[in-house]
Design an enzyme around this catalytic site. Structure first.
Site, PDB file in Angstrom:
ATOM      1  N   VAL A 151      29.954  26.917  42.192  1.00 43.91           N
ATOM      2  CA  VAL A 151      31.207  27.797  42.149  1.00 43.91           C
ATOM      3  C   VAL A 151      31.365  28.492  42.669  1.00 43.91           C
ATOM      4  O   VAL A 151      33.108  28.755  43.134  1.00 43.91           O
ATOM      5  CB  VAL A 151      30.813  29.242  41.019  1.00 43.91           C
ATOM      6  N   TYR A 152      30.789  28.735  44.070  1.00 46.18           N
ATOM      7  CA  TYR A 152      31.091  29.494  45.610  1.00 46.18           C
ATOM      8  C   TYR A 152      32.214  28.056  45.832  1.00 46.18           C
ATOM      9  O   TYR A 152      33.499  28.367  46.083  1.00 46.18           O
ATOM     10  CB  TYR A 152      30.200  29.705  46.163  1.00 46.18           C
ATOM     11  N   SER A 153      31.914  27.308  46.561  1.00 44.99           N
ATOM     12  CA  SER A 153      32.221  26.042  46.635  1.00 44.99           C
ATOM     13  C   SER A 153      33.874  25.471  46.020  1.00 44.99           C
ATOM     14  O   SER A 153      34.977  25.214  46.554  1.00 44.99           O
ATOM     15  CB  SER A 153      31.335  24.900  46.578  1.00 44.99           C
TER      16      SER A 153
END
Length: 241
Positions: A151-153
């Site tokens: 999700v962060y990436s």
């Protein structure tokens, strides 16, 4: 060193980490900095230490009305805006199936939506003045699909695209747009890292300090106006991804 003398900057997420280091670097270079954060107590403490050219502005970027007030707040306190460092963000790591849905919404709203809204808000002011700098804090995860932080990436890949498209939209108005993409930085975001990954990074020297990212930001801001530093990836030398 007064390379930013007379400039007014706004930094989001300015009360700690990269945002605070960026603020300190710009003040040392002569700028007045409006520190944007939702933590009023931390802002008071930091601005008290940094002096008159550190101006607090309490905004919760996750609340639409508050987020939309960024430019009005800056203009009310400092009269103009030359630099926006859209730095505020949060982190989620681990398997997607084990991630809380509300946490996904919160992270995407802060890492993606708030940045786009902030740029949307300040761009007309910079266009009218015919000059400006916008820098987004992205991540090395915006250039490589990191398997333990999907999700962060993905949110940082979105920022890589956003920066490159907005640079093209705004360059004709004299506005430079770029991103700084650090590897792991010693900051509060690392508290959500998998414990084993964090232990290995500490043992191997695979972390950098916020001030080292701030030095890259200052480099970007102090190039001749004929030069745009679109992307800076800054990594600990021992970091391997």
């Amino acid at each position: 060193m007064n390379e930013l003398q007379g400039k007014v900057a706004a930094v989001t997420g300015a009360a700690s980490g990269i945002g605070l280091a960026s603020t300190e670097a710009m003040i040392n270079a002569g700028a007045t900095v409006v520190l944007v954060d939702r933590d009023a107590e931390a802002l008071d403490r930091v601005c008290g230490r940094l002096g008159d050219r550190a101006v607090p502005l309490i905004i919760d970027l996750l609340k639409p009305e508050s987020c939309a007030s960024l430019l009005d707040g800056v203009l009310a306190k400092a009269g103009r805006l030359d630099i926006l460092h859209a730095n505020a963000g949060t982190y989620i790591g681990g398997d997607l199936t084990e991630t809380n849905l509300d946490a996904i919404d919160r992270m995407l709203n802060l890492n993606v939506n708030a940045v786009m809204k902030n740029v949307h808000t300040v761009a007309p002011h910079m266009i009218e003045r015919g000059s400006g700098d916008i820098i987004v804090t992205s991540s090395v995860a915006g250039h490589f699909p990191v398997p333990w932080e999907p999700v962060y990436s993905a949110s940082k890949w979105a920022m890589t695209c956003f920066v490159q498209t907005m640079r093209r939209q705004l360059l004709k108005h004299g506005i430079r747009v770029g991103s700084v993409s650090p590897g792991p930085v010693i900051s509060a975001l690392l508290k959500d890292w998998p414990e084993e990954n964090l232990r290995k990074a500490k043992e191997s020297g695979g972390l950098i300090e916020p001030k080292e990212v701030a030095e890259a930001v200052l480099f970007m801001l102090t190039r001749p106006r004929t030069v745009t530093i679109r992307d800076v990836v800054i990594l600990p030398s021992a970091f391997d991804i």
